[in-house]
Enzyme design. Structure first.
Site: not given
Length: 305
Positions: A165-167
């Site tokens: 759960d990045e960007y």
């Protein structure tokens, strides 16, 4: 303590080039024959591969000098994306041209690893469009994306899904902010769809801190969770046994060999069952790899081009 977050912007930006095709009417790639039973004892070794730049086949080029088993147990395709369709206002699983190429050529890019006993997992990453694992507005929308994920695993003969759960950039394109129910509903639906496949958590972002809702805790639905900060030791904050956790994380070629050795030794001495590596490329990295295999498995690593 060094806390180097992986450099992943390139993967997310390149992902703007090609839309994934998930038509279930297409021919499903057949699965490999049964993988061999391995004699190797010790923690599970994981290798993320940036397929924009490197081949998945690199994972299969390392074996233990003692016994000849593969060094790596899990190979992670990095990365597919969760995109946002502004027309339908729905999250869509998306593959850039490099990820799509790996999947379309599963017979030569994935099956050879599986035939050696290496599991192949697809990582899914945000893409700056507001869609993420933590902001599905309803059970229906979370379940719909879970189906896209499980259909992809089935279609390409993969061994599971990894959540990163990045960007996501929650709020872009009018999307909602993270909520308490979204990730719980998504993972619950995905586990129901694929009860025998791997679901892993790169322990970062809003989703990683929202593992319980309405009396349901999804911690036990994950097979693995790992530290996202390379060159450091950090126990993931999730209710899993030590055998499923990697507090150690190293970037091959960038984390010093002395640090790699220290982290691997600590993994064994403190009884953890997973060791995470990132950015395995096509060079002979046997010295870097041996820095952890000596501690984890009592053997150096051999590179075979």
């Amino acid at each position: 303590m060094l806390t180097l977050v992986r450099s992943r912007m390139q993967a997310a930006m390149v992902a703007l080039s090609t839309v994934a095709t998930l038509a279930l009417g297409s021919t499903v790639t057949t699965h490999a024959t049964a993988a061999p039973s391995l004699a190797k004892a010790g923690p599970t070794s994981v290798a993320y591969v940036e397929v924009n730049n490197n081949s998945m086949l690199n994972v299969g080029k390392y074996t233990l000098a003692n016994g000849g088993d593969p060094v790596f147990d899990v190979a992670v395709i990095f990365a597919a994306n969760i995109n946002y369709d502004t027309g339908t206002k729905t999250a869509q699983l998306y593959f850039n041209e490099n990820v799509q190429r790996v999947l379309d050529n599963a017979a030569t890019q994935i099956r050879p690893l599986q035939q050696k006993g290496i599991k192949v997992v697809l990582s899914v990453l945000g893409n700056h469009q507001g869609a993420g694992f933590a902001n599905f507005p309803s059970q229906q929308t979370a379940s719909a994306f879970a189906k896209q994920l499980s259909d992809t695993v089935t279609r390409y003969g993969l061994d599971g899904i990894d959540f990163d759960d990045e960007y996501a950039e929650y709020g872009n394109n009018g999307t909602g902010q993270p909520n308490a129910s979204s990730f719980v509903q998504l993972v619950t639906a995905l586990r129901a769809n694929m009860p025998d496949k791997i679901i892993s958590l790169y322990n970062i972002g809003p989703a990683a801190s929202r593992l319980s809702y309405g009396g349901v805790d999804i911690s036990s639905k994950f097979d693995y969770a790992w530290n996202p900060y390379y060159g450091s030791w950090q126990v993931p904050g999730i209710g899993l046994p030590k055998s499923k956790l990697s507090p150690a994380a190293v970037e091959i070629g960038r984390t010093s060999q002395s640090t790699v050795t220290t982290l691997a030794r600590r993994t064994v001495s403190e009884g953890y069952g997973v060791f995470l590596t990132y950015n395995l490329n096509g060079a002979d990295r046997s010295a870097d790899v041996s820095a952890f295999t000596r501690e984890l498995y009592g053997s150096t690593a051999v590179y075979t081009p």
